[in-house]
Design a protein around this motif. Structure first.
Motif, short mmCIF file in Angstrom:
data_model
loop_
_atom_site.label_atom_id
_atom_site.label_comp_id
_atom_site.label_asym_id
_atom_site.label_seq_id
_atom_site.Cartn_x
_atom_site.Cartn_y
_atom_site.Cartn_z
N ILE A 1 -5.42 6.89 0.15
CA ILE A 1 -5.78 8.30 0.03
C ILE A 1 -4.93 9.21 0.91
O ILE A 1 -4.96 10.43 0.75
CB ILE A 1 -7.28 8.52 0.36
CG1 ILE A 1 -7.59 8.11 1.81
CG2 ILE A 1 -8.16 7.80 -0.62
CD1 ILE A 1 -9.01 8.46 2.24
N SER A 2 -4.17 8.64 1.84
CA SER A 2 -3.33 9.46 2.72
C SER A 2 -1.90 9.49 2.22
O SER A 2 -1.47 8.64 1.42
CB SER A 2 -3.35 8.89 4.14
OG SER A 2 -2.81 7.59 4.17
N GLY A 3 -1.14 10.46 2.70
CA GLY A 3 0.27 10.56 2.33
C GLY A 3 1.10 9.54 3.08
O GLY A 3 0.60 8.54 3.58
N GLY A 4 2.40 9.83 3.19
CA GLY A 4 3.28 8.91 3.91
C GLY A 4 3.91 7.87 3.02
O GLY A 4 3.83 7.94 1.79
N GLY A 5 4.55 6.88 3.67
CA GLY A 5 5.33 5.88 2.95
C GLY A 5 4.61 4.58 2.70
O GLY A 5 3.46 4.38 3.09
N VAL B 1 0.86 -1.18 0.00
CA VAL B 1 0.00 0.00 0.00
C VAL B 1 0.90 1.23 0.00
O VAL B 1 1.63 1.47 0.96
CB VAL B 1 -0.92 0.01 1.23
CG1 VAL B 1 -1.82 1.25 1.21
CG2 VAL B 1 -1.78 -1.25 1.28
N ILE B 2 0.86 2.00 -1.08
CA ILE B 2 1.73 3.17 -1.19
C ILE B 2 0.98 4.44 -0.82
O ILE B 2 -0.25 4.51 -0.90
CB ILE B 2 2.34 3.31 -2.60
CG1 ILE B 2 1.26 3.49 -3.66
CG2 ILE B 2 3.22 2.11 -2.92
CD1 ILE B 2 1.80 3.79 -5.05
N GLY B 3 1.74 5.45 -0.40
CA GLY B 3 1.14 6.73 -0.04
C GLY B 3 0.56 7.45 -1.23
O GLY B 3 0.95 7.20 -2.39
N SER B 4 -0.34 8.36 -0.98
CA SER B 4 -1.07 9.05 -2.03
C SER B 4 -0.17 9.76 -3.03
O SER B 4 -0.51 9.87 -4.21
CB SER B 4 -2.03 10.07 -1.41
OG SER B 4 -2.78 10.73 -2.39
N PHE B 5 1.01 10.20 -2.59
CA PHE B 5 1.87 11.01 -3.46
C PHE B 5 3.16 10.29 -3.86
O PHE B 5 4.06 10.91 -4.44
CB PHE B 5 2.19 12.33 -2.76
CG PHE B 5 0.96 13.03 -2.25
CD1 PHE B 5 0.08 13.63 -3.13
CD2 PHE B 5 0.67 13.04 -0.89
CE1 PHE B 5 -1.07 14.25 -2.66
CE2 PHE B 5 -0.47 13.66 -0.42
CZ PHE B 5 -1.35 14.26 -1.30
N GLN B 6 3.25 9.01 -3.58
CA GLN B 6 4.46 8.26 -3.93
C GLN B 6 4.45 7.81 -5.39
O GLN B 6 3.39 7.57 -5.98
CB GLN B 6 4.62 7.05 -3.01
CG GLN B 6 5.00 7.39 -1.59
CD GLN B 6 5.34 6.16 -0.76
OE1 GLN B 6 4.51 5.29 -0.57
NE2 GLN B 6 6.57 6.10 -0.29
#
Length: 349
Positions: free
Chosen positions: A172-176, A145-150
């Motif tokens: 839908i969330s950011g992060g790693g 599961v990748i972050g929203s902006f990765q």
């Protein structure tokens, strides 16, 4: 009107306010904080008397800061914390005990369904259909599961993932990235109204929403602490990380994943954890970042999750809950139309 705010790592701030014609007509401040000189207490209350009830905590704090001289010492609290307490008194900000939380125990389903349920429940809490909710994930298949902006290509070795039968879903969330195999980690989602974090910066809200789980970790024998921006670290290294998503409608999704027993070799084969990312951790290989909770507690994953749930229930008002048919149907639709689509998954190639 009465409001209270416990400063993280600090003291309790208590305010009583009266309102007239949309302004603070009277403000009384008390608490177990330290303040020198004594006269500064009146300066603080005078600074916000007459202020509009629509001001946010930051703006109220700025009024106080501007009124205080350089020789004033505030220990255990800040001008902004007074603003938060005022916002709570006015009903704009809420505390944990103003809510009754739905608690949903782990339900095994495809991990992509949990990603979709995050969006479904976030919308419901924002609209008031469902109260604030804490839910634990359980899943039946491996997934990254990748972050929203990765970027997919920067984070995942898709050939290795395919070889191991591991798919990729963007949340839908950011992060790693989250490397998820059945039973290898502990993941939960906490969805709350934005009123609970009113007046807090994004960084402050991470610490605030993680605070209960520090107590839960202590219950299972792990001495843990929050490390900005979004890490949870034990005495033996990092054990987890958090990510958030906020919507204008009025809710915050805060979810956390903690390592339980991860196959470090497979994880580093599938995830492209670059040297730049791990360089600030003072280590030379990504595998050393994995610090399984199993080795620190000697407990089964199920027992740790149960201990977490019991800690939360003892700490805050809760009720036992589950997923509705409508929620599961909406999540399946999102999986089909959004989270399994190439357009969403590769929106950042």
């Amino acid at each position: 009107m009465h409001g209270e705010y416990k400063v993280p790592g600090g003291k309790l701030v208590v305010v009583d306010v009266e309102v007239e014609d949309g302004s603070l007509s009277q403000v009384s401040l008390s608490g177990d904080f330290f303040l020198e000189p004594d006269e500064a207490l009146e300066v603080i209350t005078d600074a916000v008397t007459g202020a509009s009830t629509t001001l946010n905590a930051g703006a109220l704090g700025e009024l106080i800061t501007s009124a205080l001289s350089d020789d004033v010492s505030m220990v255990g609290f800040t001008p902004e914390s007074v603003g938060i307490a005022i916002r709570r008194a006015l009903g704009h900000a809420t505390s944990w005990h103003d809510h009754t939380f739905d608690v949903i125990e782990p339900v095994v389903m495809p991990p992509a369904m949990h990603v979709a349920l995050d969006e479904v429940i976030l919308r419901e809490v924002a609209s008031g259909v469902r109260p604030p909710t804490l839910r634990f994930w359980d899943w039946d298949s491996p997934l990254v599961v990748i972050g929203s902006f990765q970027s997919v290509r920067n984070e995942v070795d898709e050939e290795a993932a395919s070889r191991h039968g591991i798919g990729v879903v963007r949340r839908i969330s950011g992060g790693g990235a989250m490397f998820m195999e059945p039973g290898n980690c502990i993941t939960y989602s906490l969805v709350v109204p934005t009123s609970l974090v009113d007046g807090l910066t994004f960084e402050q809200s991470y610490e605030f929403l993680d605070r209960w789980v520090m107590g839960a970790l202590a219950d299972v024998g792990i001495n843990a602490r929050y490390v900005p921006i979004n890490d949870i670290v034990s005495d033996h290294g990092k054990i987890g990380g958090a990510a958030q998503k906020r919507i204008v409608a009025g809710a915050v999704l805060h979810h956390v994943t903690m390592s339980y027993d991860i196959d470090a070799d497979k994880m580093t084969e599938v995830l492209r954890i670059g040297r730049e990312k791990i360089s600030d951790k003072g280590i030379t290989s990504s595998g050393k970042r994995v610090d399984p909770m199993r080795s620190q507690t000697g407990m089964t994953r199920a027992d740790i999750i149960e201990a977490f749930i019991q800690h939360f229930r003892a700490r805050y008002p809760t009720r036992v809950a589950g997923y509705t048919d409508d929620e599961l149907s909406a999540a399946r639709t999102l999986v089909d139309e959004k989270f399994s689509s190439r357009a969403w998954t590769y929106r950042v190639p």
